[in-house]
Design an enzyme around this catalytic site. Structure first.
Site, PDB file in Angstrom:
ATOM      1  N   ASP A   1      -4.018   6.001   6.068  1.00 18.66           N
ATOM      2  CA  ASP A   1      -4.499   7.286   6.554  1.00 18.66           C
ATOM      3  C   ASP A   1      -5.554   7.026   7.631  1.00 18.66           C
ATOM      4  OD1 ASP A   1      -4.811  10.093   6.511  1.00 18.66           O
ATOM      5  OD2 ASP A   1      -6.363   9.979   4.991  1.00 18.66           O
TER       6      ASP A   1
ATOM      7  N   GLU B   1       0.840  -1.203   0.000  1.00 17.81           N
ATOM      8  CA  GLU B   1       0.000   0.000   0.000  1.00 17.81           C
ATOM      9  C   GLU B   1       0.872   1.248   0.000  1.00 17.81           C
ATOM     10  OE1 GLU B   1      -2.451   1.428  -0.851  1.00 17.81           O
ATOM     11  OE2 GLU B   1      -4.099   1.288   0.576  1.00 17.81           O
TER      12      GLU B   1
HETATM   13  P1  IMP Z   1      -7.467   5.419   4.164  1.00 19.24           P
HETATM   14  O1  IMP Z   1      -8.543   4.478   3.756  1.00 19.24           O
HETATM   15  O2  IMP Z   1      -8.021   6.686   4.738  1.00 19.24           O
HETATM   16  O3  IMP Z   1      -6.422   4.817   5.042  1.00 19.24           O
HETATM   17  O4  IMP Z   1      -6.810   5.967   2.841  1.00 19.24           O
HETATM   18  C1  IMP Z   1      -5.940   5.257   2.097  1.00 19.24           C
HETATM   19  C2  IMP Z   1      -5.855   5.838   0.699  1.00 19.24           C
HETATM   20  O5  IMP Z   1      -6.141   7.245   0.648  1.00 19.24           O
HETATM   21  C3  IMP Z   1      -4.447   5.690   0.197  1.00 19.24           C
HETATM   22  O6  IMP Z   1      -4.261   4.459  -0.436  1.00 19.24           O
HETATM   23  C4  IMP Z   1      -4.304   6.887  -0.730  1.00 19.24           C
HETATM   24  O7  IMP Z   1      -4.702   6.551  -2.031  1.00 19.24           O
HETATM   25  C5  IMP Z   1      -5.226   7.923  -0.170  1.00 19.24           C
HETATM   26  N1  IMP Z   1      -4.508   8.933   0.636  1.00 19.24           N
HETATM   27  C6  IMP Z   1      -4.518   9.079   1.975  1.00 19.24           C
HETATM   28  N2  IMP Z   1      -3.739  10.082   2.388  1.00 19.24           N
HETATM   29  C7  IMP Z   1      -3.188  10.605   1.266  1.00 19.24           C
HETATM   30  C8  IMP Z   1      -2.244  11.673   1.036  1.00 19.24           C
HETATM   31  O8  IMP Z   1      -1.746  12.370   1.928  1.00 19.24           O
HETATM   32  N3  IMP Z   1      -1.932  11.888  -0.275  1.00 19.24           N
HETATM   33  C9  IMP Z   1      -2.444  11.155  -1.302  1.00 19.24           C
HETATM   34  N4  IMP Z   1      -3.303  10.151  -1.125  1.00 19.24           N
HETATM   35  C10 IMP Z   1      -3.676   9.868   0.147  1.00 19.24           C
END
Ligand code: IMP
Ligand code: MG
Length: 179
Positions: free
Chosen positions: A102, A98
């Site tokens: 986030d 991955e």
């Molecule tokens: P989560 O489900 O919130 O953990 O998000 C994961 C996905 O969000 C990652 O695989 C990224 O594609 C996108 N993402 C989260 N934070 C960022 C960032 O700071 N920059 C770019 N993409 C992000």
């Protein structure tokens, strides 16, 4: 494109060194096994390509596309599989590659879905972690860098599908979001 960058957070050299360190750990941990690497597109493709070149195991690699972010910087709790792996993962040791963890929604959902398919094991390798933003807990065994609560781009990570081709990880100028 470079004009849109406010600050470089992680340099090319730091990324290279970290990728080699992570690959060495995986090589050691899986020396008796041939894990299947599952790359979560699109953000992870640059990191995955670099990492996979340093993997010395007889491993296969496959790809999934899941949706979590629409096109901006806000997260959503729903994860949809837009493209699945082409093979059964039953009995296999899976390593998910991955780009960034986030909120944790994407990976926690994905791990749940993959575990229902009865793999031997599922571990996560993530280039970046933003622990402050976590909503759902996720166990990331192989972690590259921890960053603060800032939206980052480059090395595969995008803002509205752009900046993935930057060889470093950086922060955009505020005016880019305001456009
Ligand atoms: P989560 O489900 O919130 O953990 O998000 C994961 C996905 O969000 C990652 O695989 C990224 O594609 C996108 N993402 C989260 N934070 C960022 C960032 O700071 N920059 C770019 N993409 C992000
Ligand atoms: Mg993205």
């Amino acid at each position: 494109m470079l004009n849109d960058i406010k600050r470089i957070l992680i340099t090319e050299e730091q990324l290279k060194a970290k990728v080699e360190e992570l690959a060495a750990k995986i090589n050691e941990d899986y020396k008796e096994k041939d894990p299947l690497f599952i790359v979560i597109l699109k953000g992870s493709f640059v990191f995955a390509a670099d990492l996979f070149k340093h993997i010395k195991l007889k491993s296969a690699i496959d790809f999934m596309v899941v949706s979590s972010y629409a096109s901006g910087t806000e997260s959503s709790g729903n994860v949809k599989i837009l493209k699945d792996v082409a093979q059964s993962i039953e009995g296999k040791d899976v390593v998910i590659i991955e780009d960034i963890v986030d909120t944790g929604f994407t990976l926690s959902n994905l791990v749940k879905i993959l575990k229902e398919r009865n793999p031997a094991s599922v571990e996560i390798c993530s280039c970046v972690d933003k622990p402050e933003r976590r909503v759902v807990s996720v166990d990331v065994k192989y972690k590259g860098f921890e960053v603060e609560n800032e939206f980052i781009v480059g090395y595969g990570l995008d803002y509205a599908e752009k900046y993935r081709n930057l060889p470093f990880i950086g922060i955009l100028k505020e005016e880019v979001y305001e456009k």
